[in-house]
Design an enzyme around this catalytic site. Structure first.
Site, PDB file in Angstrom:
ATOM      1  N   LEU A  45      32.489  40.747  24.065  1.00 23.18           N
ATOM      2  CA  LEU A  45      31.155  41.306  23.825  1.00 23.18           C
ATOM      3  C   LEU A  45      30.163  40.850  24.891  1.00 23.18           C
ATOM      4  CD1 LEU A  45      31.100  41.054  19.932  1.00 23.18           C
ATOM      5  CD2 LEU A  45      31.323  43.135  21.319  1.00 23.18           C
ATOM      6  N   ARG A  65      35.510  35.715  22.180  1.00 24.52           N
ATOM      7  CA  ARG A  65      35.993  34.320  22.213  1.00 24.52           C
ATOM      8  C   ARG A  65      34.939  33.372  21.655  1.00 24.52           C
ATOM      9  NH1 ARG A  65      36.811  31.614  28.042  1.00 24.52           N
ATOM     10  NH2 ARG A  65      34.643  32.301  28.133  1.00 24.52           N
ATOM     11  N   ALA A 115      37.772  40.196  34.702  1.00 22.53           N
ATOM     12  CA  ALA A 115      39.063  40.571  35.287  1.00 22.53           C
ATOM     13  C   ALA A 115      39.784  39.307  35.765  1.00 22.53           C
ATOM     14  CB  ALA A 115      38.826  41.521  36.452  1.00 22.53           C
ATOM     15  N   SER A 138      33.507  53.319  34.968  1.00 21.67           N
ATOM     16  CA  SER A 138      32.395  53.236  35.920  1.00 21.67           C
ATOM     17  C   SER A 138      31.097  53.747  35.299  1.00 21.67           C
ATOM     18  CB  SER A 138      32.696  54.058  37.175  1.00 21.67           C
ATOM     19  OG  SER A 138      31.568  54.031  38.028  1.00 21.67           O
ATOM     20  N   GLY A 139      30.001  53.181  35.784  1.00 25.88           N
ATOM     21  CA  GLY A 139      28.688  53.637  35.331  1.00 25.88           C
ATOM     22  C   GLY A 139      27.807  52.479  34.911  1.00 25.88           C
ATOM     23  N   LYS A 149      39.752  53.694  40.388  1.00 25.81           N
ATOM     24  CA  LYS A 149      38.460  53.012  40.200  1.00 25.81           C
ATOM     25  C   LYS A 149      38.110  52.164  41.423  1.00 25.81           C
ATOM     26  CE  LYS A 149      34.727  51.330  38.593  1.00 25.81           C
ATOM     27  NZ  LYS A 149      34.487  50.031  38.016  1.00 25.81           N
ATOM     28  N   HIS A 156      36.939  54.436  44.084  1.00 30.88           N
ATOM     29  CA  HIS A 156      35.572  54.817  43.694  1.00 30.88           C
ATOM     30  C   HIS A 156      34.585  53.753  44.172  1.00 30.88           C
ATOM     31  CE1 HIS A 156      32.163  54.118  40.995  1.00 30.88           C
ATOM     32  NE2 HIS A 156      32.109  55.420  40.813  1.00 30.88           N
ATOM     33  N   ASN A 157      34.907  52.499  43.926  1.00 33.31           N
ATOM     34  CA  ASN A 157      33.979  51.433  44.307  1.00 33.31           C
ATOM     35  C   ASN A 157      33.870  51.307  45.827  1.00 33.31           C
ATOM     36  OD1 ASN A 157      33.997  51.054  41.566  1.00 33.31           O
ATOM     37  ND2 ASN A 157      34.002  48.834  41.684  1.00 33.31           N
ATOM     38  N   GLU A 195      31.626  53.922  46.837  1.00 30.02           N
ATOM     39  CA  GLU A 195      30.279  53.490  46.413  1.00 30.02           C
ATOM     40  C   GLU A 195      29.667  52.562  47.472  1.00 30.02           C
ATOM     41  OE1 GLU A 195      30.178  51.886  42.325  1.00 30.02           O
ATOM     42  OE2 GLU A 195      29.130  50.162  43.157  1.00 30.02           O
ATOM     43  N   ARG A 245      28.424  44.166  54.396  1.00 26.51           N
ATOM     44  CA  ARG A 245      28.063  43.205  53.336  1.00 26.51           C
ATOM     45  C   ARG A 245      28.427  41.781  53.777  1.00 26.51           C
ATOM     46  NH1 ARG A 245      28.412  45.410  47.171  1.00 26.51           N
ATOM     47  NH2 ARG A 245      27.882  47.550  47.639  1.00 26.51           N
ATOM     48  N   ARG A 301      52.624  49.085  75.421  1.00 33.47           N
ATOM     49  CA  ARG A 301      53.635  48.465  74.539  1.00 33.47           C
ATOM     50  C   ARG A 301      55.004  48.465  75.208  1.00 33.47           C
ATOM     51  NH1 ARG A 301      54.791  51.083  69.904  1.00 33.47           N
ATOM     52  NH2 ARG A 301      55.379  49.186  68.808  1.00 33.47           N
TER      53      ARG A 301
HETATM   54  P1  NDP Z   1      30.209  39.550  31.098  1.00 39.50           P
HETATM   55  O1  NDP Z   1      30.141  38.349  31.975  1.00 39.50           O
HETATM   56  O2  NDP Z   1      28.945  40.097  30.577  1.00 39.50           O
HETATM   57  O3  NDP Z   1      31.142  39.198  29.851  1.00 39.50           O
HETATM   58  C1  NDP Z   1      32.378  38.603  30.031  1.00 39.50           C
HETATM   59  C2  NDP Z   1      33.156  38.660  28.737  1.00 39.50           C
HETATM   60  O4  NDP Z   1      34.468  38.137  29.001  1.00 39.50           O
HETATM   61  C3  NDP Z   1      32.585  37.801  27.618  1.00 39.50           C
HETATM   62  O5  NDP Z   1      32.735  38.473  26.393  1.00 39.50           O
HETATM   63  C4  NDP Z   1      33.444  36.548  27.656  1.00 39.50           C
HETATM   64  O6  NDP Z   1      33.532  35.893  26.427  1.00 39.50           O
HETATM   65  C5  NDP Z   1      34.782  37.171  27.992  1.00 39.50           C
HETATM   66  N1  NDP Z   1      35.727  36.194  28.535  1.00 39.50           N
HETATM   67  C6  NDP Z   1      35.684  35.574  29.726  1.00 39.50           C
HETATM   68  N2  NDP Z   1      36.749  34.766  29.872  1.00 39.50           N
HETATM   69  C7  NDP Z   1      37.489  34.904  28.743  1.00 39.50           C
HETATM   70  C8  NDP Z   1      38.713  34.332  28.305  1.00 39.50           C
HETATM   71  N3  NDP Z   1      39.394  33.455  29.051  1.00 39.50           N
HETATM   72  N4  NDP Z   1      39.178  34.676  27.077  1.00 39.50           N
HETATM   73  C9  NDP Z   1      38.495  35.566  26.325  1.00 39.50           C
HETATM   74  N5  NDP Z   1      37.331  36.135  26.686  1.00 39.50           N
HETATM   75  C10 NDP Z   1      36.838  35.805  27.891  1.00 39.50           C
HETATM   76  O7  NDP Z   1      31.067  40.644  31.902  1.00 39.50           O
HETATM   77  P2  NDP Z   1      30.887  42.240  31.956  1.00 39.50           P
HETATM   78  O8  NDP Z   1      30.779  42.777  30.571  1.00 39.50           O
HETATM   79  O9  NDP Z   1      29.861  42.612  32.957  1.00 39.50           O
HETATM   80  O10 NDP Z   1      32.292  42.683  32.613  1.00 39.50           O
HETATM   81  C11 NDP Z   1      33.485  42.782  31.854  1.00 39.50           C
HETATM   82  C12 NDP Z   1      34.498  43.546  32.686  1.00 39.50           C
HETATM   83  O11 NDP Z   1      33.984  44.844  32.988  1.00 39.50           O
HETATM   84  C13 NDP Z   1      34.798  42.902  34.044  1.00 39.50           C
HETATM   85  O12 NDP Z   1      36.136  43.131  34.377  1.00 39.50           O
HETATM   86  C14 NDP Z   1      33.891  43.655  34.979  1.00 39.50           C
HETATM   87  O13 NDP Z   1      34.334  43.606  36.324  1.00 39.50           O
HETATM   88  C15 NDP Z   1      33.996  45.062  34.398  1.00 39.50           C
HETATM   89  N6  NDP Z   1      32.926  45.975  34.745  1.00 39.50           N
HETATM   90  C16 NDP Z   1      31.626  45.560  34.767  1.00 39.50           C
HETATM   91  C17 NDP Z   1      30.620  46.453  35.107  1.00 39.50           C
HETATM   92  C18 NDP Z   1      29.189  46.022  35.103  1.00 39.50           C
HETATM   93  O14 NDP Z   1      28.348  46.820  35.581  1.00 39.50           O
HETATM   94  N7  NDP Z   1      28.849  44.848  34.584  1.00 39.50           N
HETATM   95  C19 NDP Z   1      30.920  47.854  35.467  1.00 39.50           C
HETATM   96  C20 NDP Z   1      32.308  48.205  35.331  1.00 39.50           C
HETATM   97  C21 NDP Z   1      33.257  47.284  35.003  1.00 39.50           C
HETATM   98  P3  NDP Z   1      32.605  34.608  26.065  1.00 39.50           P
HETATM   99  O15 NDP Z   1      31.381  35.171  25.419  1.00 39.50           O
HETATM  100  O16 NDP Z   1      33.438  33.805  25.148  1.00 39.50           O
HETATM  101  O17 NDP Z   1      32.309  33.898  27.364  1.00 39.50           O
END
Ligand code: NDP
Length: 475
Positions: free
Chosen positions: A11, A34, A82, A134-135, A188, A191-192, A195, A293, A449
């Protein structure tokens, strides 16, 4: 609430937005995070702000409670950082699931990891889908672009939900299965990469206006806003106009004038470039954007360079580079960049045996994602007409290139004469010039070469390989 079929783990920014989207536009779901406080905080906020949606979200405090709260066959979306976190969550989940259930990784995974997880899933029995989303947060909440990869029958099982929560382009959902294994995450990543390149070309044009034409940020924003009503209409041009016209509430100065010129990255652009090198695909505009970058991060060195060598000899002469010329340069540059991106997709499609549906890739990017633009619809049409043809040869784009290459050439030439860095626009132009040179200079490379390594060459006047030059006999 009846037992939900869909569950979501993680979340954070994206997971919360996706949860609300699913609850609103698809069906009730269970959630788990978590850190339990985050779950409580999310539920409290949702009950206060969107009570009807909160009724459709079932929070769990433990993974076991979460899995038990779902009816079988379950579909569990993972939206966590990730990398190792995804492996950890899968390892914890797998013993609790069976081979009718489905795990969907919706984070920004490297597609190699997705390929590995897909292979492990086949061995260990719980089906797995890797899904690019994406978005950003806004897209996740109100309609992202979704690129799926994995077993098609399992994708079909959840396609209805994914299409319901996805962006719609004139009523068509932007959620598509791209192929097996890591196909969705690869699309994806490209796409990035695109981007990065789109953003870089806009930034270079901004630089020409700022340093070459001494225009202030608001005036530049007005130009971008105007361009957004023409062929360059896109989310990135639109937001660039808004960024340029915004004022810092603290100082009253233009926001752009107080933002430090050091750009961050999470690595997806870099992955795209690395994969292109592995596949032998030429994507110089995207490479230039990643390079830019990286160079932006060397702030101290750049400042020393300006001190030692002096700043660029700007401004440009008054009557050069009209706004329309710069607009034309951007149009030509954008076409080159996408042509390269689709070339890379084609190379990967063949190499990994995915048979990526090229027109559908363009279609799925038309709404919801960061690179959404009017031109993508024309690209979808061109790729549907000739899926194996490079975009620059499609009649629609060929005409645009013929019209705007002079603009790109004038822009790059003037910028370079006056010391304004335009790495992405110049990479686009050089690639185009290479692509229309029937007799390249690689004959010299082959001669070199053969001279130093006896590598052999082909001849223009005879069939066969492995010819050697007279230097071999002399040497
Ligand atoms: P956040 O940093 O907001 O949230 C990370 C989430 O991962 C938290 O819920 C955290 O839980 C959980 N987490 C991290 N480590 C663990 C673990 N070892 N076990 C269980 N849960 C874990 O990240 P985002 O929501 O921004 O990104 C999430 C994914 O979406 C990533 O892969 C990101 O690259 C991808 N993404 C993000 C975009 C963006 O614009 N932000 C766009 C498209 C893709 P806890 O609360 O316990 O720390």
């Amino acid at each position: 609430m009846t037992e939900p079929r869909i569950g979501l783990i993680g979340l954070g920014t994206m997971g919360r937005a996706l949860t609300l989207n699913i609850a609103e536009n698809a069906e009730p779901l269970a959630v788990y995070n978590r850190t339990t406080e985050r779950t409580h905080e999310f539920m409290a906020q949702t009950r206060a702000s969107e009570p009807a949606l909160a009724e459709r979200i079932l929070p769990a405090e433990t993974l076991l409670e979460f899995v038990d709260s779902l009816s079988s066959p379950r579909a569990i979306i993972i939206m966590v950082d990730a990398g190792p976190a995804v492996d950890k969550v899968i390892a914890d989940l797998r013993p609790l699931l069976n081979d009718e259930d489905l795990i969907i990784d919706a984070g920004n995974a490297n597609f190699h990891d997705t390929n590995r997880r897909a292979a492990e899933a086949e061995q260990q029995g719980v089906p797995f889908i890797g899904m690019g989303v994406s978005g950003g947060e806004e897209g996740a909440r109100h309609g992202p672009s979704i690129m799926g990869g994995g077993p098609k029958d399992h994708w079909d099982r959840v396609a209805g939900v994914l299409q319901a929560i996805s962006a719609k382009y004139q009523g068509t959902p932007c959620a598509t299965w791209m192929g097996t294994g890591g196909a969705g995450h690869f699309v994806k990543a490209v796409h990035n990469g695109i981007e990065y390149a789109d953003m870089q070309m806009i930034a270079e044009t901004y630089g020409i206006f700022r340093d070459g034409k001494r225009r202030d940020a608001a005036a530049i924003g007005a130009v971008f806003a105007k361009w957004n009503e023409g062929p360059l209409q896109s989310y990135l041009v639109e937001i660039s106009g808004k960024v340029a016209t915004a004022t810092d509430p603290e100082t009253g100065k233009p926001m752009l004038d107080i933002i430090l010129d050091r750009a961050g990255q999470k690595g997806t652009g870099r992955w795209t470039v690395i994969e292109a090198q592995h596949l032998g695909a030429a994507i110089p505009v995207i490479e230039a954007a990643v390079l830019a970058r990286n160079t932006s991060a060397q702030l101290d060195r750049r400042q020393r360079g300006e001190h030692v060598f002096g700043p660029a000899p700007a401004p440009l002469p008054h009557d050069t580079l009209a706004d329309a010329t710069l607009e034309g340069a951007m149009i030509a540059g954008k076409i080159m960049c996408y042509a390269q991106g689709f070339d890379l997709l084609a190379a990967a499609s063949g190499h990994f045996g995915w048979r990526l549906p090229m027109p559908d890739v363009a279609r799925v990017w038309r709404e919801g994602c960061i690179i959404r633009s009017t031109m993508l619809n024309d690209m979808a049409t061109a790729l549907a007409d000739s899926p194996d043809e490079n975009l620059i040869f499609a009649p629609f784009f060929r005409a645009l290139i013929e019209k705007h290459i002079p603009d790109l050439r004038e822009t790059v030439a003037m910028a370079q004469m006056h010391g304004l860095a335009v790495p992405a626009l110049s990479a686009a132009l050089s690639w185009f010039d290479m692509m229309r040179t029937g007799r390249s200079t690689a004959n010299m490379i082959q001669g070199q070469r053969d001279f130093f390594g006896a590598h052999g060459f082909e001849r223009t006047d005879k069939d066969g390989k492995g010819f050697h030059g007279p230097w071999a006999m002399n040497g």
